[in-house]
Scaffold this motif. Structure first.
Motif, short mmCIF file in Angstrom:
data_model
loop_
_atom_site.label_atom_id
_atom_site.label_comp_id
_atom_site.label_asym_id
_atom_site.label_seq_id
_atom_site.Cartn_x
_atom_site.Cartn_y
_atom_site.Cartn_z
N ARG A 143 -7.64 16.35 6.70
CA ARG A 143 -6.79 15.85 5.68
C ARG A 143 -5.45 14.37 5.85
O ARG A 143 -5.42 13.82 5.25
CB ARG A 143 -6.23 16.84 4.55
N ARG A 144 -5.08 15.06 7.00
CA ARG A 144 -4.16 14.20 7.70
C ARG A 144 -5.01 12.94 8.06
O ARG A 144 -4.40 11.66 8.01
CB ARG A 144 -3.62 15.10 9.02
N GLY A 145 -6.08 13.05 8.67
CA GLY A 145 -7.16 12.06 8.66
C GLY A 145 -7.18 11.64 8.03
O GLY A 145 -7.08 10.04 8.46
N LEU A 146 -7.25 11.61 7.19
CA LEU A 146 -7.88 10.70 6.07
C LEU A 146 -6.82 10.03 5.55
O LEU A 146 -6.59 8.60 5.40
CB LEU A 146 -8.30 11.82 5.58
N ARG A 147 -5.43 10.11 5.62
CA ARG A 147 -4.37 10.19 4.65
C ARG A 147 -4.10 8.66 6.42
O ARG A 147 -4.01 7.88 5.87
CB ARG A 147 -3.40 10.93 5.12
N GLN A 148 -3.34 8.91 7.83
CA GLN A 148 -3.83 8.04 8.45
C GLN A 148 -4.76 7.55 8.74
O GLN A 148 -4.59 6.02 8.85
CB GLN A 148 -3.95 8.23 9.91
N GLU A 149 -6.37 7.29 8.29
CA GLU A 149 -7.30 6.27 7.76
C GLU A 149 -7.03 5.07 7.13
O GLU A 149 -7.07 4.22 7.34
CB GLU A 149 -8.48 7.47 7.28
N ARG A 150 -6.28 5.80 5.58
CA ARG A 150 -5.85 4.75 4.78
C ARG A 150 -5.56 4.18 5.46
O ARG A 150 -5.12 2.74 5.06
CB ARG A 150 -5.57 5.69 3.60
N LYS A 151 -3.54 4.41 5.61
CA LYS A 151 -2.81 3.73 6.69
C LYS A 151 -2.77 2.30 7.22
O LYS A 151 -2.44 1.57 6.71
CB LYS A 151 -2.24 4.31 6.76
N LEU A 152 -3.80 2.78 8.47
CA LEU A 152 -4.38 2.42 9.47
C LEU A 152 -4.83 1.15 8.96
O LEU A 152 -4.97 -0.11 8.62
CB LEU A 152 -5.09 2.33 10.15
N LEU A 153 -5.91 1.36 7.09
CA LEU A 153 -6.49 0.75 6.55
C LEU A 153 -6.14 -0.38 5.93
O LEU A 153 -6.04 -2.12 5.93
CB LEU A 153 -7.82 0.98 5.63
N ARG A 154 -4.77 0.08 5.13
CA ARG A 154 -4.18 -0.94 4.93
C ARG A 154 -3.28 -2.01 5.03
O ARG A 154 -3.33 -3.05 4.48
CB ARG A 154 -3.45 0.35 3.83
N GLU A 155 -2.49 -1.06 6.40
CA GLU A 155 -1.78 -2.30 7.61
C GLU A 155 -2.67 -3.07 7.88
O GLU A 155 -1.95 -4.61 8.56
CB GLU A 155 -0.64 -0.89 7.78
N GLY A 156 -3.21 -2.48 8.97
CA GLY A 156 -4.57 -3.16 9.73
C GLY A 156 -3.32 -2.78 11.35
O GLY A 156 -2.56 -2.15 11.55
#
Length: 222
Positions: A143-156
């Motif tokens: 779950r933590r990884g999914l949140r981090q991935e979404r954040k990276l994809l959003r912010e670049g």
């Protein structure tokens, strides 16, 4: 990948205790399914499959000698961010592998045979407790990884692709671990609280193979 590369990796895989364990576990549960399939139509073949299953199961217990020290070592270290979850997971694993020694010794005749069932129950109980908490920790990390991935994809960012790939690889490994732990939990429940579903040969066979093959994937050299 060349055949030589594959052979090199197989040699490395089988040099590990976990590698041998997953191979013999595959033998154990393939033979369990073979015994179930041949029991009514070919009793002789079924008997041979049963002997193979028993031999593989006892061999795995011998290979696991001293494995409880992993859980003990985990307990004596700081539990880290997971705190009680890590303590309970490692304690369960330690109980599982420690009492598994006595199950093995009683089944090969070194200790009284009546001890086997009792030691197996204690071992399976510890195993199941450990799996529950290991599963919980892996799900938290997924779950933590999914949140981090979404954040990276959003912010670049400069290293976005590299970080996303790393997160996804970690997620696959944790999903494999979760699949293996759930499968082994089913096998543990069959020992603790026998029931028609968990104790059916097909359920046990498939669960054992899921666990073994997930272990193959996780331990295969990259």
């Amino acid at each position: 990948m060349s055949a030589g590369d594959t052979l090199d990796k197989l040699v490395v895989f089988l040099a590990k205790r976990d590698g041998i364990d997953k191979l013999v576990k595959t033998f154990q549960y393939v033979s369990k399914l073979a015994h179930w399939a041949a029991e009514s139509s070919s009793p002789g073949l079924a008997g041979r499959a049963k002997n193979w299953e028993t031999s593989a199961g006892l061999s795995r217990k011998a290979f696991r000698t001293g494995r409880f020290l992993t859980g003990l070592n985990g307990l004596r270290r700081a539990p880290g961010e997971f705190g009680a979850l890590a303590v309970l997971a490692n304690a369960g694993e330690m109980v599982y592998f420690f009492f598994d020694h006595f199950t093995w010794l009683s089944r090969v005749g070194v200790l009284d045979a009546w001890l086997a069932r009792r030691m197996s129950f204690i071992s399976a109980f510890g195993e199941s407790v450990g799996y529950v908490f290991f599963i919980a920790m892996d799900l938290i990390m997924i779950r933590r990884g999914l949140r981090q991935e979404r954040k990276l994809l959003r912010e670049g960012g400069k290293d976005k692709d590299k970080e996303v790939k790393k997160i996804r690889m970690d997620r696959v490994m944790r999903l494999m671990a979760t699949a293996a732990n759930v499968a082994d939990l089913v096998i543990g429940i069959a020992d603790i609280e026998p029931n028609p579903f968990c104790n059916h040969a097909v359920t046990l066979g498939i669960s054992g193979l899921v666990s073994a093959w997930a272990g193959w994937y996780r331990n295969w050299p990259s």
